[in-house]
Design a protein around this motif. Structure first.
Motif, mmCIF file in Angstrom:
data_model
loop_
_atom_site.group_PDB
_atom_site.id
_atom_site.type_symbol
_atom_site.label_atom_id
_atom_site.label_comp_id
_atom_site.label_asym_id
_atom_site.label_seq_id
_atom_site.Cartn_x
_atom_site.Cartn_y
_atom_site.Cartn_z
ATOM 1 N N ALA A 100 0.823 -1.217 0.000
ATOM 2 C CA ALA A 100 0.000 0.000 0.000
ATOM 3 C C ALA A 100 0.851 1.258 0.000
ATOM 4 O O ALA A 100 0.416 2.307 -0.483
ATOM 5 N N GLY A 104 -1.513 4.570 -5.018
ATOM 6 C CA GLY A 104 -2.850 4.188 -5.455
ATOM 7 C C GLY A 104 -2.928 2.836 -6.114
ATOM 8 O O GLY A 104 -3.881 2.084 -5.910
ATOM 9 N N ARG A 107 -2.865 0.182 -3.449
ATOM 10 C CA ARG A 107 -4.155 0.122 -2.758
ATOM 11 C C ARG A 107 -5.193 -0.589 -3.607
ATOM 12 O O ARG A 107 -5.934 -1.450 -3.113
ATOM 13 N N CYS A 108 -5.261 -0.251 -4.879
ATOM 14 C CA CYS A 108 -6.235 -0.897 -5.765
ATOM 15 C C CYS A 108 -5.977 -2.393 -5.855
ATOM 16 O O CYS A 108 -6.913 -3.200 -5.892
ATOM 17 N N ALA A 172 -6.205 -0.755 2.718
ATOM 18 C CA ALA A 172 -6.638 0.004 1.545
ATOM 19 C C ALA A 172 -7.300 1.317 1.951
ATOM 20 O O ALA A 172 -7.075 2.368 1.331
ATOM 21 N N ASP A 173 -8.125 1.282 2.994
ATOM 22 C CA ASP A 173 -8.800 2.498 3.449
ATOM 23 C C ASP A 173 -7.796 3.528 3.963
ATOM 24 O O ASP A 173 -7.957 4.732 3.742
ATOM 25 N N ARG A 174 -6.772 3.057 4.670
ATOM 26 C CA ARG A 174 -5.742 3.988 5.152
ATOM 27 C C ARG A 174 -5.034 4.653 3.984
ATOM 28 O O ARG A 174 -4.775 5.862 3.997
ATOM 29 N N SER A 175 -4.723 3.868 2.962
ATOM 30 C CA SER A 175 -4.065 4.425 1.781
ATOM 31 C C SER A 175 -4.969 5.420 1.061
ATOM 32 O O SER A 175 -4.531 6.486 0.624
ATOM 33 N N ARG A 176 -6.255 5.092 0.966
ATOM 34 C CA ARG A 176 -7.207 5.962 0.293
ATOM 35 C C ARG A 176 -7.354 7.292 1.032
ATOM 36 O O ARG A 176 -7.548 8.338 0.408
#
Length: 210
Positions: A100, A104, A107-108, A172-176
Motif C-alpha cells: 500500500a 494508489g 491500494r487498488c 486500503a482504506d488507510r491508503s485511500r
C-alpha cells in the motif's frame, strides 16, 4: 519498452483501477480501454485475450514482491515456538502494508485481492487461482490455522475469512485516506499502524468463540 508494451502497461494500470472500483467481474472493459487512452475497442482482447487474461496480468504486477516478502516473514514465523501467533500474523499483514505504501496502484491491488479471496476457489478460473497460489499466502494461512487456539472448524474458517477481509480493507482504506482532498481523522504512521493492526488481528483470532 516498445509501443505495444507501453500500451499493455497502460491497460494494466487502468484495469487495476477499474477492477478495484467496479469489481473484477463487472468493470467495463470499454471504460478501461478508454481510461488507458486507447481508441481500439478490441485492445483488451488483443493484449490479454479475455477479461480473465487481463485480471491475471493485473495480479502478476506485484506477485513476486508479495510472494518474496511473505516467504521471508513466514520463515521467521516458522522458527518461532508453536504457540507464537504474532509472527504469523505479521507475515499476513506486513507485505500488504508495504504494498500500500507504493500508492494508489498498490491500494487498488489490495482491493482486488479482497474481492477475490471472498470467492469460492472451486468456482474460480484456474488461471486466476494459479496466480493467487503463487502469492504464497496459502502457506501463511496453513501455519495460522495450526497456531490459533482450539475452536470449532466452522468458526475458525469464518474468522480467517473475516480477518483477511478486515486486513485488506483496513490497509486500503488507510491508503485511500491519503488521497482525499480534505483531511479526515489523523492517521497513524506506517510502523505504529502495522503494529496496531497485527495486535488487533491477534485479538480477533484469540477471542473466545461466542
Amino acid at each position: 519498452m516498445g509501443p505495444a508494451d507501453d500500451t499493455r502497461q497502460r491497460l494494466v494500470e487502468a484495469a487495476t483501477r477499474g477492477f478495484a472500483e467496479d469489481g473484477v467481474h463487472t468493470a467495463s472493459l470499454l471504460e478501461i480501454t478508454r481510461q488507458a487512452g486507447q481508441r481500439n475497442r478490441g485492445a483488451v482482447h488483443y493484449h490479454f485475450g479475455s477479461r480473465t487474461g487481463m485480471l491475471v496480468a493485473v495480479l502478476e504486477q506485484h506477485l513476486d514482491l508479495l510472494a518474496t516478502r511473505e516467504r521471508e516473514l513466514l520463515a521467521i514465523a516458522q522458527a518461532q515456538p508453536a504457540e507464537d501467533l504474532v509472527s504469523v500474523v505479521r507475515a499476513l499483514v506486513l507485505p500488504a502494508v508495504e504494498l500500500a505504501e507504493l500508492g494508489g496502484q498498490g491500494r487498488c491491488y489490495l482491493m482486488i485481492l479482497g474481492e477475490l479471496v471472498e470467492e469460492d476457489p472451486d468456482a474460480m478460473d484456474p488461471e486466476v487461482l494459479h496466480a493467487l497460489e503463487r502469492l504464497g499466502g496459502y502457506e501463511v494461512y496453513g501455519l495460522l490455522e495450526q497456531r490459533v487456539p482450539p475452536m470449532p472448524d466452522d468458526v475458525r474458517s469464518e474468522r480467517l475469512s473475516l480477518v483477511t477481509a478486515f486486513v485488506l480493507r483496513a490497509i486500503a482504506d488507510r491508503s485511500r485516506a491519503g488521497d482525499r482532498p480534505r483531511p479526515g481523522r489523523a492517521q497513524l504512521e506506517t510502523d505504529p499502524f502495522a503494529r496496531n493492526l497485527v495486535a488487533m488481528v491477534v485479538g480477533m483470532l484469540t477471542a473466545e468463540p461466542g
